[in-house]
Write an enzyme that holds these catalytic residues in place. Structure first.
Site, mmCIF file in Angstrom:
data_model
loop_
_atom_site.group_PDB
_atom_site.id
_atom_site.type_symbol
_atom_site.label_atom_id
_atom_site.label_comp_id
_atom_site.label_asym_id
_atom_site.label_seq_id
_atom_site.Cartn_x
_atom_site.Cartn_y
_atom_site.Cartn_z
ATOM 1 N N CYS A 8 -0.664 3.837 -6.310
ATOM 2 C CA CYS A 8 -1.554 3.134 -5.383
ATOM 3 C C CYS A 8 -1.667 1.725 -5.917
ATOM 4 O O CYS A 8 -1.881 1.535 -7.124
ATOM 5 C CB CYS A 8 -2.931 3.801 -5.326
ATOM 6 N N CYS A 43 0.864 -1.181 0.000
ATOM 7 C CA CYS A 43 0.000 0.000 0.000
ATOM 8 C C CYS A 43 0.896 1.225 0.000
ATOM 9 O O CYS A 43 1.703 1.398 0.924
ATOM 10 C CB CYS A 43 -0.903 -0.009 1.233
#
Length: 270
Positions: A194, A80
């Protein structure tokens, strides 16, 4: 160093807010096809991109500490970007195993752009981080880096993995949010900052009205994981792999067909 005998190797832990980290897992199992996997999704905390730095600096190390205590992984990968840019140092201080982070692929983007104009798509939290400023200064000082926050793209990727069609308006807005900026018509490379975003790479590419190559850091992360585990040898299949959620198991039901493609059949809550 002596290799760990097959069957005695601990699992690899992947951590994300949702299923975005599957884009990193996908590249990792290409290099380590027999590794046991623990994939942890913090659905109770989704979305990270809208949380404060203080919240994430507290939440992420605490969750990873619990996961490491329960599953005893060989290494932990924070799949992440938002969590990595904010909490990576905190996690490394808290854990006694190697921790691999995920950072925007600014360096490789600077090497492949021909126009010198690079786009970066990320969450609101990621694009404002000083860490991103430092990467840009270190590796793309002679380039133009245009940033755009598109948190809705996280939900578009989640929808796709549920078997739904991602909202085309969200996809379109992500592209025009970059290309509509001054100088945006010269963008030829876009960093997907992302881990959710590579899951909708095809949709983003189709929506672009100019030639753009989309890049992310998943392959580099996979190579790092493979290097750190080079003395380990797993045997058999990944049937003992586990998907862990901080949310409810019923919420995971729509994702199971997609998750099954990664050899994961077991589900637990944290």
């Amino acid at each position: 160093m002596t290799k760990t005998p097959p069957g005695e190797c601990p699992p690899l832990l992947f951590f994300d807010t949702g299923v975005g980290g599957l884009s990193v897992l996908r590249e990792s199992i290409k290099l380590l096809p027999h590794a046991s996997i623990v994939y942890a999704a913090d659905y109770a905390g989704l979305p990270y991109g809208m949380k404060s730095e203080a919240e994430l600096a507290s939440r992420v190390p605490a969750l990873l500490g619990r996961l490491v205590e329960r599953y005893k992984p060989a290494i932990a990968t924070i799949a992440c970007n938002t969590a990595s840019t904010i909490a990576l140092d905190h996690v490394r201080s808290a854990l006694n195993i190697p921790v691999v982070g995920t950072v925007p692929a600014i360096k490789p983007a600077s090497l492949i752009t021909r126009t010198g104009v690079i786009g970066l798509l990320g969450t609101k939290a990621t694009i404002r981080q000083p860490y991103v400023d430092r990467l840009a200064a270190d590796f793309a000082a002679d380039k133009i880096l245009l940033r755009h926050a598109c948190p809705e793209l996280v939900y578009a990727a989640e929808a796709k993995l549920r078997g739904e069609i991602p909202d085309p308006h969200v996809i379109e807005e992500a592209i025009t949010g970059l290309t509509g900026q001054p100088g945006g018509e010269k963008i030829d490379t876009v960093i997907l900052a992302c881990t959710h975003f590579p899951l909708v790479r095809d949709e983003l590419s189709a929506a672009a009205r100019q030639p753009i190559q989309f890049i992310d850091g998943a392959q580099g992360i996979a190579r790092r994981i493979a290097y750190l585990t080079k003395d380990m040898s797993w045997s058999g299949t990944r049937q003992d792999s586990i998907f862990v959620t901080t949310g409810g198991l019923t919420d995971i039901e729509p994702y199971r067909p997609a998750i099954r493609q990664y050899g994961i059949e077991r589900y637990e809550t944290l």
